[in-house]
Write a protein that holds these residues in place. Structure first.
Motif, PDB file in Angstrom:
ATOM      1  N   HIS A  66      11.929-106.327  -0.395  1.00 54.63           N
ATOM      2  CA  HIS A  66      12.798-106.620   0.921  1.00 54.63           C
ATOM      3  C   HIS A  66      13.916-107.432   0.726  1.00 54.63           C
ATOM      4  N   MET A 116      18.206-107.859   5.720  1.00 53.68           N
ATOM      5  CA  MET A 116      17.375-106.786   6.481  1.00 53.68           C
ATOM      6  C   MET A 116      17.619-105.441   5.738  1.00 53.68           C
ATOM      7  N   ASN A 117      17.906-105.348   4.674  1.00 49.43           N
ATOM      8  CA  ASN A 117      17.699-103.949   3.858  1.00 49.43           C
ATOM      9  C   ASN A 117      16.676-103.999   2.957  1.00 49.43           C
ATOM     10  N   GLU A 157      -3.719-116.760   5.857  1.00 50.90           N
ATOM     11  CA  GLU A 157      -3.291-115.965   6.748  1.00 50.90           C
ATOM     12  C   GLU A 157      -1.890-115.651   6.640  1.00 50.90           C
ATOM     13  N   GLY A 186      -0.754-112.172   6.765  1.00 50.66           N
ATOM     14  CA  GLY A 186      -1.036-111.382   7.970  1.00 50.66           C
ATOM     15  C   GLY A 186       0.352-112.072   9.052  1.00 50.66           C
ATOM     16  N   ARG A 187       0.658-113.287   8.984  1.00 56.21           N
ATOM     17  CA  ARG A 187       1.628-114.045   9.707  1.00 56.21           C
ATOM     18  C   ARG A 187       3.011-113.237   9.297  1.00 56.21           C
ATOM     19  N   ALA A 198       3.487-110.507   8.214  1.00 56.88           N
ATOM     20  CA  ALA A 198       3.661-108.756   8.417  1.00 56.88           C
ATOM     21  C   ALA A 198       3.932-108.971  10.010  1.00 56.88           C
ATOM     22  N   LEU A 199       3.309-109.746  10.782  1.00 57.33           N
ATOM     23  CA  LEU A 199       3.727-109.908  12.385  1.00 57.33           C
ATOM     24  C   LEU A 199       5.149-110.053  12.493  1.00 57.33           C
ATOM     25  N   ALA A 200       5.677-111.071  11.674  1.00 54.09           N
ATOM     26  CA  ALA A 200       7.148-111.185  11.791  1.00 54.09           C
ATOM     27  C   ALA A 200       8.115-110.036  11.118  1.00 54.09           C
ATOM     28  N   VAL A 201       7.952-109.549   9.926  1.00 51.98           N
ATOM     29  CA  VAL A 201       8.613-108.813   9.464  1.00 51.98           C
ATOM     30  C   VAL A 201       7.749-107.597   8.582  1.00 51.98           C
ATOM     31  N   PRO A 202       7.460-106.744   9.519  1.00 52.67           N
ATOM     32  CA  PRO A 202       6.319-105.395   9.286  1.00 52.67           C
ATOM     33  C   PRO A 202       6.620-105.021   7.704  1.00 52.67           C
ATOM     34  N   ASP A 203       7.652-104.768   7.426  1.00 51.66           N
ATOM     35  CA  ASP A 203       8.000-104.176   6.033  1.00 51.66           C
ATOM     36  C   ASP A 203       8.046-105.299   4.765  1.00 51.66           C
TER      37      ASP A 203
END
Lengths: 208, 349
Positions: A2, A43-44, A106, A109-110, A112-117
């Motif tokens: 990412h 964001m790329n 966590e 998981g946290r 992934a909530l903020a930045v799923p990829d």
């Protein structure tokens, strides 16, 4: 990998060693003409190999082992003023350093909530004895253990805790040279939970 | 109440408790499931009731033996369903006075979205005070905004790339422009691998433009551009750097023999008449070349000046020639093109 990770690496190298060093690193990694002049976009998504090539080139350019650079990156992520947002997100984890350690369970998981990829590996903490913990970094980001070592050292400072940390690769593994299936383990011993004054932290921020 | 000497406390029915905490779990003194809030009961099914908590859940950070005291020692628990879909809960355990049991209030934590999907939950499954729905809302809104920003970034990136191509392209011929040539030259000099620079110039172009019109002139420039582009490899750079001036940069081609072949090819194609609206556009081409050997760095403007000297020599000795710069005092003519006759024909008209 990412863009956020690559951008963090770029900002760390530029801030710590200067823009000229960053240019040298890019040239050595053969990425100077493949990357936009402004560097990585947060964001790329980029080819994983680029990150590895930049780390290898930074090690050669600065004549330092990659492990120690990664650890400094971890410290930078927590203690640099530019990265204050990240320190805050980590401090959300708990009121005490031990709470913070448990909150690492966590973190994936946290994130992934903020930045799923983002694709961050799973971290898992276990209490091995009184005041002793082991943090296991899942596979996917070779060298993450060394970054986490720097993060934990800086966070211990942040909480005003005296802790002794060690990085041990799992048996027969040669991290961070690219074995993507490897787990890394960090052992943590908390000696003095009130070693010095903790840095100020307030959950609330200024409302816009 | 004044005067009431009974110990203070609450008594709640499981139904009332379930409205406050739809995902509560109550255990009896031997850690078996006694009651569950309505949402949790739906998730677990009736068969789970009466089982020990560690038969239903995998408990992270728990000692080997799960006892009431061990559960209550930790301020918070992480429990994962042993059955599929292995939903993970965060829980806060408190002792229940009277029956020696444990009450655990559970929440889905970071796994909220997966839990909602896996168990088909709705707003009615959460307590009215729970921020879960707000969190889901925030997540969806953030994802939408992030997607929009990413699409915007992609659009800007595409527009930037297009602007860059435009900034480096001669719109009439599609060749590179002077800026593209200067960049290509700088790259070749930086690489230090040696290259040949050719400066080509059309003869009698002004007359075509003046007598046959700009459309004819443009047609000649496009035809010439195509001839030059096809005479070199795809990786070589061909640019139109002025009205009727072109620069070719040929990486690695540093022998005079290969220059002779290139010159013959170009002059051979230029000898064929370029026609516009049925009329012949009589032009010729003069070329000056400078070879920059590998590992002998010179400045870009020096390389251009050397090719210019050779080009001047080509013009001076009768046009349709390719001349090579040899030294400050010497040039060598490599090719004399056949178009000289065409030119003579035109001049005798």
């Amino acid at each position: 990998m990412h863009g956020l990770i690559n951008k963090a690496l770029q900002t760390f190298l530029c801030d710590s060693f200067g823009r000229a060093t960053w240019d040298d690193v890019l040239a050595r990694a053969g990425l100077r003409h493949r990357l936009d002049p402004d560097g990585f976009e947060a964001m790329n998504i980029y080819d994983d190999r680029w990150t590895q090539e930049i780390l290898a080139a930074a090690g050669e350019t600065l004549r330092r082992p990659q492990e120690s650079l990664l650890e400094d990156l971890g410290t930078y992520l927590v203690s640099s003023e530019r990265m204050e947002n990240l320190r805050r997100l980590l401090r959300f984890g708990g009121v005490t350093f031990t709470d913070f350690l448990y909150s690492l369970d966590e973190l994936q998981g946290r994130s992934a909530l903020a930045v799923p990829d983002l694709d961050m590996p799973v971290l898992s903490i276990s209490c091995t004895a009184e005041d002793s913990f082991a943090l296991t970094c899942g596979p996917g980001w070779p060298g993450l253990g060394h970054v986490m070592l720097g993060v934990l050292r800086a966070m211990a400072d942040d909480y005003g805790v005296l802790a002794v940390l060690d990085h041990c690769d799992t048996q027969g593994c040669t991290c961070p040279t690219g074995d993507r299936t490897c787990f890394e383990i960090i052992t943590i011993r908390v000696h003095d939970p009130a070693h010095q004054a903790a840095r100020q932290f307030d959950l609330a921020t200024e409302l816009l | 109440m004044d005067g009431d000497l009974r110990p203070s406390g609450f008594t709640l029915t499981p139904d009332a408790l379930g409205r406050l905490m739809p995902v509560f779990l109550s255990l009896d003194a031997s850690c078996r499931l006694a009651e569950a809030g309505p949402t949790l009961a739906k998730l677990l099914g009736p068969a789970a009731m009466g089982k020990r908590i560690d038969e239903v859940f995998f408990l992270r950070h728990s000692p080997r033996e799960v006892t009431r005291a061990a559960l209550l020692r930790r301020p918070s628990l992480l429990l994962t369903l042993r059955a599929s879909p292995h939903t993970t809960f965060k829980g806060v355990p408190v002792p229940v006075a009277g029956n020696g049991g444990v009450l655990i209030n559970l929440s889905f934590g970071v796994g909220l979205r997966e839990a909602v999907r896996d168990h088909g939950l709705s707003a009615a499954d959460f307590a009215g005070t729970d921020l879960a729905i707000e969190l889901l809302y925030l997540f969806e809104a953030k994802t939408a905004v992030m997607g929009e920003l990413r699409r915007m970034a992609d659009r800007l990136k595409t527009a930037k790339a297009r602007a860059e191509i435009q900034a480096y392209t001669d719109p009439l011929t599609g060749l590179g422009n002077r800026r593209a040539m200067e960049d290509a030259l700088a790259r070749l000099l930086a690489a230090g691998t040696g290259f040949t620079l050719l400066h080509a110039d059309l003869d009698f172009f002004k007359q075509v433009n003046d007598t046959m019109g700009h459309a004819a002139g443009d047609h000649v420039l496009r035809a010439t551009a195509a001839i030059l582009r096809n005479a070199v490899r795809a990786g070589d750079s061909v640019s139109r750097v002025g009205g009727d001036e072109f620069v070719l940069l040929i990486a690695g081609a540093t022998s005079a023999a290969s220059l002779v072949r290139l010159g013959r090819d170009i002059f051979g194609k230029m000898a064929r008449p370029i026609t516009f609206a049925g009329r012949n556009c009589p032009v010729a081409m003069s070329i000056g070349a400078a070879i920059v050997p590998a590992g002998r760095p010179i400045r870009g403007d020096t390389a251009l000046a050397r090719a210019d000297v050779a080009l001047y020599a080509s013009k001076h000795s009768g046009r349709s020639r390719l001349t090579l710069w040899v030294s400050d005092s010497e040039t060598r003519e490599l090719v004399a093109g056949p178009q000289q006759r065409a030119t003579e024909r035109r001049q005798s008209r």
